[in-house]
Design a protein around this motif. Structure first.
Motif, PDB file in Angstrom:
ATOM      1  N   PRO A   1       0.829  -1.216   0.000  1.00 45.77           N
ATOM      2  CA  PRO A   1       0.000   0.000   0.000  1.00 45.77           C
ATOM      3  C   PRO A   1       0.856   1.256   0.000  1.00 45.77           C
ATOM      4  O   PRO A   1       1.909   1.312   0.643  1.00 45.77           O
ATOM      5  CB  PRO A   1      -0.812  -0.143   1.297  1.00 45.77           C
ATOM      6  N   SER A   2       0.405   2.284  -0.717  1.00 40.37           N
ATOM      7  CA  SER A   2       1.213   3.485  -0.908  1.00 40.37           C
ATOM      8  C   SER A   2       1.539   4.183   0.411  1.00 40.37           C
ATOM      9  O   SER A   2       2.627   4.741   0.565  1.00 40.37           O
ATOM     10  CB  SER A   2       0.499   4.448  -1.855  1.00 40.37           C
ATOM     11  N   HIS A   3       0.617   4.153   1.391  1.00 40.62           N
ATOM     12  CA  HIS A   3       0.897   4.849   2.649  1.00 40.62           C
ATOM     13  C   HIS A   3       1.988   4.140   3.448  1.00 40.62           C
ATOM     14  O   HIS A   3       2.659   4.769   4.274  1.00 40.62           O
ATOM     15  CB  HIS A   3      -0.382   4.982   3.487  1.00 40.62           C
ATOM     16  N   ILE A   4       2.196   2.849   3.183  1.00 39.38           N
ATOM     17  CA  ILE A   4       3.311   2.135   3.810  1.00 39.38           C
ATOM     18  C   ILE A   4       4.578   2.313   2.993  1.00 39.38           C
ATOM     19  O   ILE A   4       5.657   2.574   3.542  1.00 39.38           O
ATOM     20  CB  ILE A   4       2.971   0.638   3.954  1.00 39.38           C
ATOM     21  N   ALA A   5       4.466   2.202   1.668  1.00 35.91           N
ATOM     22  CA  ALA A   5       5.635   2.355   0.796  1.00 35.91           C
ATOM     23  C   ALA A   5       6.288   3.721   0.977  1.00 35.91           C
ATOM     24  O   ALA A   5       7.513   3.849   0.905  1.00 35.91           O
ATOM     25  CB  ALA A   5       5.229   2.150  -0.660  1.00 35.91           C
ATOM     26  N   ALA A   6       5.482   4.747   1.232  1.00 33.81           N
ATOM     27  CA  ALA A   6       6.026   6.100   1.379  1.00 33.81           C
ATOM     28  C   ALA A   6       6.882   6.249   2.624  1.00 33.81           C
ATOM     29  O   ALA A   6       7.651   7.209   2.723  1.00 33.81           O
ATOM     30  CB  ALA A   6       4.884   7.117   1.419  1.00 33.81           C
ATOM     31  N   ARG A   7       6.777   5.319   3.573  1.00 30.73           N
ATOM     32  CA  ARG A   7       7.532   5.425   4.814  1.00 30.73           C
ATOM     33  C   ARG A   7       8.674   4.416   4.891  1.00 30.73           C
ATOM     34  O   ARG A   7       9.329   4.288   5.927  1.00 30.73           O
ATOM     35  CB  ARG A   7       6.589   5.252   6.007  1.00 30.73           C
ATOM     36  N   LEU A   8       8.911   3.683   3.800  1.00 35.04           N
ATOM     37  CA  LEU A   8      10.053   2.784   3.770  1.00 35.04           C
ATOM     38  C   LEU A   8      11.352   3.578   3.829  1.00 35.04           C
ATOM     39  O   LEU A   8      11.456   4.674   3.275  1.00 35.04           O
ATOM     40  CB  LEU A   8      10.027   1.938   2.498  1.00 35.04           C
ATOM     41  N   GLN A   9      12.349   3.010   4.484  1.00 38.13           N
ATOM     42  CA  GLN A   9      13.641   3.669   4.631  1.00 38.13           C
ATOM     43  C   GLN A   9      14.673   3.025   3.710  1.00 38.13           C
ATOM     44  O   GLN A   9      14.946   1.819   3.832  1.00 38.13           O
ATOM     45  CB  GLN A   9      14.124   3.546   6.076  1.00 38.13           C
ATOM     46  N   PRO A  10      15.264   3.754   2.762  1.00 43.87           N
ATOM     47  CA  PRO A  10      16.308   3.166   1.919  1.00 43.87           C
ATOM     48  C   PRO A  10      17.510   2.738   2.760  1.00 43.87           C
ATOM     49  O   PRO A  10      17.940   3.470   3.651  1.00 43.87           O
ATOM     50  CB  PRO A  10      16.684   4.309   0.970  1.00 43.87           C
ATOM     51  N   VAL A  11      18.035   1.553   2.460  1.00 47.94           N
ATOM     52  CA  VAL A  11      19.244   1.065   3.137  1.00 47.94           C
ATOM     53  C   VAL A  11      20.409   1.048   2.158  1.00 47.94           C
ATOM     54  O   VAL A  11      21.431   1.686   2.384  1.00 47.94           O
ATOM     55  CB  VAL A  11      19.021  -0.337   3.736  1.00 47.94           C
TER      56      VAL A  11
ATOM     57  N   ALA B   1      11.215   2.767  10.389  1.00 48.75           N
ATOM     58  CA  ALA B   1      12.367   2.133  11.036  1.00 48.75           C
ATOM     59  C   ALA B   1      13.332   3.173  11.586  1.00 48.75           C
ATOM     60  O   ALA B   1      13.489   4.262  11.028  1.00 48.75           O
ATOM     61  CB  ALA B   1      13.089   1.223  10.047  1.00 48.75           C
ATOM     62  N   GLN B   2      13.983   2.829  12.674  1.00 50.60           N
ATOM     63  CA  GLN B   2      14.993   3.684  13.265  1.00 50.60           C
ATOM     64  C   GLN B   2      16.379   3.261  12.784  1.00 50.60           C
ATOM     65  O   GLN B   2      16.543   2.261  12.082  1.00 50.60           O
ATOM     66  CB  GLN B   2      14.904   3.620  14.793  1.00 50.60           C
ATOM     67  N   GLY B   3      17.381   3.998  13.197  1.00 48.72           N
ATOM     68  CA  GLY B   3      18.733   3.760  12.700  1.00 48.72           C
ATOM     69  C   GLY B   3      19.290   2.390  13.011  1.00 48.72           C
ATOM     70  O   GLY B   3      20.079   1.846  12.247  1.00 48.72           O
ATOM     71  N   GLY B   4      18.882   1.777  14.117  1.00 45.27           N
ATOM     72  CA  GLY B   4      19.434   0.484  14.481  1.00 45.27           C
ATOM     73  C   GLY B   4      19.153  -0.596  13.465  1.00 45.27           C
ATOM     74  O   GLY B   4      19.986  -1.479  13.237  1.00 45.27           O
TER      75      GLY B   4
END
Length: 343
Positions: free
Chosen positions: A127-137, A280-283
């Protein structure tokens, strides 16, 4: 014989003046070509991967595709490399579990650009509202596309090909490995940028596509420097005309799109990227980067998978750049990605 209609793909109508031409089916020796390189068709058909589990104890690669697929073999090799053998394992999940894993800030997810930026009218796995909050690694595999023509084609440059297309609207045909595939999407992007009307022909496999180029059924298509395209090139069925990337491939003496007379600033790539779950956080990111960097630095793994990016690109910012350069016919469904301190 199945026909693919332009009006079945909202937002992707560039199939010439008429509906897309019929889907061709042909067996060829390329269907039997084997090698260690990834197949681009397999890359997009089976490229959903999630990583989850107690990060302190190690990473679990949960995959929705067979381990015999290209991405499956890559992850298996990664987990069994000296860098990953003590820290990573591979397990499978169902596609239905992917949205939940993407919403989990403790998860790590591998997505292809086909999945993250699908053409309009095709399903989005997250879903777009979840994809928009993904964090690139970090990017994991990156394969730039080349514009390819038949081995006996008279076209010697993008300028010559596109000039012919402008002078003869609808006469030039480009092929792809399926309606709504990256080959279809990127072909439409190129036609739009070049202000040329071209017809699209969808084939069932890459082997059929490159055989059709050799038989002059279509004028051009896209192909990477690995897998079936490389086998077709070695066999003389196709010829690389230009690379759709910012720089030349050091392994092939092929001009860039701009150098060959095509539109500048267009980048066509097949890539897999690693993302941390929404919020997601930095850890979570810190747990994955050392493993990835050690794996990329492993000479044996790089010999098997030369499409791994260089060590300096194993960063969130490098993956962000690939995302920003992704061509799109319509606004992206996921446009905002939170900043993190690990770029």
């Amino acid at each position: 014989m199945t026909k693919t209609r332009a009006d079945s793909l909202p937002g992707l109508p560039l199939c010439g003046r008429d509906p897309c031409l019929p889907l061709h089916r042909r067996r060829s020796f390329l269907g039997r070509a084997a090698g260690l390189a990834l197949s681009t068709s397999a890359l997009w058909q089976v490229s959903r991967i999630a990583m989850a589990g107690p990060l302190q104890a190690g990473l679990t690669f949960n995959a929705t595709f067979p381990q015999s697929s290209g991405p499956g073999r890559f992850l298996a090799a990664l987990s069994h490399s000296p860098a990953g053998s003590a820290h990573a394992s591979v397990a499978q999940i169902s596609p239905a579990q992917l949205p939940d894993r993407a919403a989990d800030p403790q998860s790590l997810i591998v997505l292809s650009n086909q999945e993250l930026f699908p053409p309009a009218g095709t399903p989005h796995p997250i879903p777009s509202h979840i994809a928009a909050r993904l964090q690139p690694v970090a990017p994991l595999l990156v394969n730039p596309y080349f514009v390819v023509v038949g081995g006996s084609s008279g076209y010697q440059s993008m300028e010559q090909l596109l000039q012919h297309a402008r002078q003869n609207p609808g006469a030039i045909r480009y092929g792809s490995w399926g309606a709504a595939s990256l080959g279809h999407k990127y072909g439409a992007v190129l036609a739009k940028a070049a202000k040329a009307d071209m017809a699209h022909v969808a084939y069932s496999t890459l082997s059929d596509l490159y055989a059709a180029l050799d038989n002059n059924e279509v004028d051009w298509a896209l192909g990477t420097g690995i897998g079936p395209a490389a086998a077709a090139h070695r066999a003389g069925l196709i010829r690389y005309l230009a690379i759709a990337d910012a720089a030349r491939d050091p392994r092939r003496d092929v001009p860039t799109m701009a150098e060959s007379g095509g539109p500048d600033g267009i980048y066509f790539r097949a890539w897999l990227g690693l993302f941390a779950g929404a919020g997601a956080q930095g850890g979570t990111i810190e747990s994955a980067l050392p493993l990835l960097r050690a794996a990329v630095a492993d000479p044996a793994l790089r010999r098997l998978y030369p499409s791994m990016p260089p060590l300096e690109e194993i960063t969130p910012s490098a993956l962000q750049i690939y995302m920003q350069q992704e061509p799109s016919l319509l606004p992206r469904s996921a446009t905002h990605y939170q900043n993190n301190p690990h770029n």
